[in-house]
Design a protein around this motif. Sequence first.
Motif, PDB file in Angstrom:
ATOM      1  N   PHE A   1      -1.740   6.891  -2.633  1.00 24.62           N
ATOM      2  CA  PHE A   1      -1.268   6.433  -1.329  1.00 24.62           C
ATOM      3  C   PHE A   1       0.196   6.009  -1.454  1.00 24.62           C
ATOM      4  O   PHE A   1       0.503   5.062  -2.185  1.00 24.62           O
ATOM      5  CB  PHE A   1      -2.112   5.259  -0.830  1.00 24.62           C
ATOM      6  CG  PHE A   1      -3.560   5.607  -0.610  1.00 24.62           C
ATOM      7  CD1 PHE A   1      -3.926   6.452   0.426  1.00 24.62           C
ATOM      8  CD2 PHE A   1      -4.551   5.106  -1.443  1.00 24.62           C
ATOM      9  CE1 PHE A   1      -5.264   6.778   0.634  1.00 24.62           C
ATOM     10  CE2 PHE A   1      -5.883   5.428  -1.245  1.00 24.62           C
ATOM     11  CZ  PHE A   1      -6.240   6.266  -0.203  1.00 24.62           C
TER      12      PHE A   1
ATOM     13  N   HIS B   1       2.256   4.419   0.468  1.00 21.68           N
ATOM     14  CA  HIS B   1       2.665   3.120   1.002  1.00 21.68           C
ATOM     15  C   HIS B   1       2.106   1.950   0.200  1.00 21.68           C
ATOM     16  O   HIS B   1       2.444   0.797   0.475  1.00 21.68           O
ATOM     17  CB  HIS B   1       2.210   2.995   2.459  1.00 21.68           C
ATOM     18  CG  HIS B   1       0.714   3.026   2.626  1.00 21.68           C
ATOM     19  ND1 HIS B   1      -0.019   4.188   2.479  1.00 21.68           N
ATOM     20  CD2 HIS B   1      -0.181   2.041   2.906  1.00 21.68           C
ATOM     21  CE1 HIS B   1      -1.299   3.923   2.682  1.00 21.68           C
ATOM     22  NE2 HIS B   1      -1.424   2.629   2.942  1.00 21.68           N
TER      23      HIS B   1
ATOM     24  N   ASN C   1      -3.207   0.930  -5.331  1.00 20.63           N
ATOM     25  CA  ASN C   1      -3.817   2.252  -5.478  1.00 20.63           C
ATOM     26  C   ASN C   1      -5.006   2.202  -6.418  1.00 20.63           C
ATOM     27  O   ASN C   1      -6.071   2.755  -6.129  1.00 20.63           O
ATOM     28  CB  ASN C   1      -2.784   3.255  -6.001  1.00 20.63           C
ATOM     29  CG  ASN C   1      -2.093   4.033  -4.901  1.00 20.63           C
ATOM     30  OD1 ASN C   1      -2.649   4.971  -4.336  1.00 20.63           O
ATOM     31  ND2 ASN C   1      -0.862   3.614  -4.580  1.00 20.63           N
TER      32      ASN C   1
ATOM     33  N   PHE D   1      -8.034   0.319  -4.871  1.00 21.29           N
ATOM     34  CA  PHE D   1      -8.528   0.768  -3.573  1.00 21.29           C
ATOM     35  C   PHE D   1     -10.045   1.008  -3.577  1.00 21.29           C
ATOM     36  O   PHE D   1     -10.766   0.511  -2.708  1.00 21.29           O
ATOM     37  CB  PHE D   1      -7.804   2.049  -3.143  1.00 21.29           C
ATOM     38  CG  PHE D   1      -8.254   2.561  -1.805  1.00 21.29           C
ATOM     39  CD1 PHE D   1      -7.783   1.982  -0.636  1.00 21.29           C
ATOM     40  CD2 PHE D   1      -9.158   3.603  -1.706  1.00 21.29           C
ATOM     41  CE1 PHE D   1      -8.208   2.436   0.610  1.00 21.29           C
ATOM     42  CE2 PHE D   1      -9.589   4.078  -0.467  1.00 21.29           C
ATOM     43  CZ  PHE D   1      -9.110   3.484   0.687  1.00 21.29           C
TER      44      PHE D   1
ATOM     45  N   ARG E   1       5.835   1.544  -6.181  1.00 25.45           N
ATOM     46  CA  ARG E   1       5.140   2.534  -5.371  1.00 25.45           C
ATOM     47  C   ARG E   1       5.239   3.900  -6.040  1.00 25.45           C
ATOM     48  O   ARG E   1       6.109   4.133  -6.878  1.00 25.45           O
ATOM     49  CB  ARG E   1       5.731   2.564  -3.958  1.00 25.45           C
ATOM     50  CG  ARG E   1       5.314   1.334  -3.137  1.00 25.45           C
ATOM     51  CD  ARG E   1       5.828   1.425  -1.701  1.00 25.45           C
ATOM     52  NE  ARG E   1       5.162   0.430  -0.864  1.00 25.45           N
ATOM     53  CZ  ARG E   1       5.463  -0.856  -0.830  1.00 25.45           C
ATOM     54  NH1 ARG E   1       6.450  -1.309  -1.587  1.00 25.45           N
ATOM     55  NH2 ARG E   1       4.802  -1.691  -0.044  1.00 25.45           N
TER      56      ARG E   1
END
Length: 374
Positions: free
Chosen positions: A100, A102, A108, A111, A143
């Motif tokens: 992901f 964002h 991540n 999740f 990120r």
Amino acid sequence: MSLSSPESGPPPTPGFVQIQGVAKHFGDTVAVQHVDLAIARRELFALLGSSGCGKSTLLRMLAGFESVSAGRILLDGENITDVPPYRRPVNMMFQSYALFPHMTVEANVAFGLRQEGVARAEIGDRVAEALKLVQMQAYGKRRPAQLSGGQQQRVALARSLVKQPKLLLLDEPMSALDKQIRQKTQIELTRIVEQVGVTCIMVTHDQEEAMTMADRLAVMSEGRIVQCGTPHEVYEYPNSRFVASFIGSTNLFDGVIVEDEADHIGIESPAFAQRLYVNHGVSEPLGTAVTASIRPERVMLSRQRPVRHVNWAEGEVAHAAYMGSHTVFQVRLASGALIEASVPSRVLAEGDGAAVGESVFASWSADGVTVLSA
């Protein structure tokens, strides 16, 4: 619960993953044809084949993303054929990594645990352990766009392992990496999988990748498994022309068995002036048309007629390609056939090598020939 404790887990179990008569049809198209496989606990197994051979479809059936048209899949004794993906103890690392953009690295990895409602404290501990395992603990706040391709792959692996799956599926795990990083990462990924002790099935079209990483591999073609074994078994003892030419490089020569003695067989081939001498038997009778497979690294080149090897042929160097660790020579024989030899650089350093246009003798041992009937 630790992610890396293979010594304390159950011993290797044959048939931990069982694929029994599995087939997949897309309308009139048969993508996978009656596949039978048994994979042991903690084994790293590779499905190897070219594009369209059915390997990715088989992997997606294991993950539950594709339904099974026939047959069944068992995992640790449980029939998971009709179990939806989110209920299977299986995680899949996608070719694109599917991170992901964002979310941070930590988010991540966390999740899937959040989706399962795992307690926040436990999530923190498991995410930290997973990132440490893949040596990405210093990048938790970044990120994906701030990471290299190799680092993104490590994050995707951590996200797959953090849920502690019974089965880890890898879909072309190195395809997004350049060659230098890929070779280093192959060894590192194998180390991590072994450390965790998870059973792993990977799909790849890269023969070197499968040979480097897998405990065993299956070569697929047109939806079928055409040979299964250790990398050594499949490379040294291919069961067909297709496998011999698909796994590594080889010289293939058509011939006929004309001699069958207790200690050897003889093959006549239009490529050679004399019979090929092979010091092992075959099950095919005299007069059978066969193919002789000779790996390039088995072929020696010399300016003098060889005395060590009973198999030899004279020819002219048609092409030479320097590859760093070795040089590939193509020698054109009197028959017009080409035979390829792979000569290590250390061997060339001891002499002056052979130049294009020069006459040489190519030779190989009696056990350097694999006889193929298919």
